[in-house]
Scaffold this active site. Sequence first.
Site, mmCIF file in Angstrom:
data_model
loop_
_atom_site.group_PDB
_atom_site.id
_atom_site.type_symbol
_atom_site.label_atom_id
_atom_site.label_comp_id
_atom_site.label_asym_id
_atom_site.label_seq_id
_atom_site.Cartn_x
_atom_site.Cartn_y
_atom_site.Cartn_z
ATOM 1 N N SER A 131 0.810 -1.223 0.000
ATOM 2 C CA SER A 131 0.000 0.000 0.000
ATOM 3 C C SER A 131 0.841 1.270 0.000
ATOM 4 O O SER A 131 0.399 2.306 -0.495
ATOM 5 C CB SER A 131 -0.941 0.006 1.209
ATOM 6 O OG SER A 131 -0.206 -0.103 2.420
ATOM 7 N N ASP B 285 -4.675 6.858 10.042
ATOM 8 C CA ASP B 285 -4.399 5.512 10.552
ATOM 9 C C ASP B 285 -3.034 5.407 11.224
ATOM 10 O O ASP B 285 -2.722 4.404 11.864
ATOM 11 C CB ASP B 285 -4.540 4.463 9.454
ATOM 12 C CG ASP B 285 -3.574 4.667 8.286
ATOM 13 O OD1 ASP B 285 -2.645 5.488 8.386
ATOM 14 O OD2 ASP B 285 -3.762 3.990 7.251
ATOM 15 N N HIS C 254 0.120 5.035 7.161
ATOM 16 C CA HIS C 254 0.421 5.498 5.803
ATOM 17 C C HIS C 254 0.718 6.991 5.786
ATOM 18 O O HIS C 254 0.017 7.768 6.440
ATOM 19 C CB HIS C 254 -0.754 5.194 4.871
ATOM 20 C CG HIS C 254 -1.057 3.738 4.754
ATOM 21 N ND1 HIS C 254 -1.962 3.110 5.580
ATOM 22 C CD2 HIS C 254 -0.566 2.795 3.913
ATOM 23 C CE1 HIS C 254 -2.028 1.832 5.250
ATOM 24 N NE2 HIS C 254 -1.195 1.611 4.247
#
Length: 215
Positions: free
Chosen positions: A31, A184, A187
């Site tokens: 990701s 979060d 990231h």
Amino acid sequence: MGKVLAAGLVSASLASTAAAEPITLLAVGDSLTQGYGLNSGEGLVPQLQSWLQVHGADVNVINAGVSGDTTSGGRARLGWSLTPEVDAVMIALGGNDMLRGQPPAKARENLDAMLADVTAKGLPAALVGLQAPGNYGAAYQEAFNAIWPELGAQYGAVVVDNLLGPIAAQSPEERAAQGLMQADGIHPSAKGVVLVVEALGPKVLELLDRVTPDS
């Protein structure tokens, strides 16, 4: 003689065109590579490509980032990702292995196999890792963090041992004040990616310098 000359000029023109084609860099990752949570143009790959082009590289970076991918997933899909136009490969995997508490030896095995496949094709490689925090335990942290320099040395790869190092170097207060991370806490934000790319870019230029015309 006229036809021979014309044929020579055509050949020279084709050779010039081929030489002018951009380098194709395959960015295999999770990701963090894919650009999770960011708008188009804000993720690692588009920001990296822009940075490289500003610094003189004629390059096309292919986004082969898959959110949630582990080194096992990357290993499974590497073969069909290594298409003929690929000139260099950046492997940025391992974070999800760590988050899931998978053994460092397994991540090492998968990355070893991936680097072996890339180098067998005569392609230069970059190995981009992350650092395990201390709460995983000293033994896990030591084994995981050793993967990047040791495999890099084994395969002669360009090594970045901590992709998020520029952000980790800031205190939590500084990261929050600058908005470097997404909500979060895992990231980077678009601003965080800017810092990451500023540190990563020179190492990728080093990788691109290793590309040979017939690679």
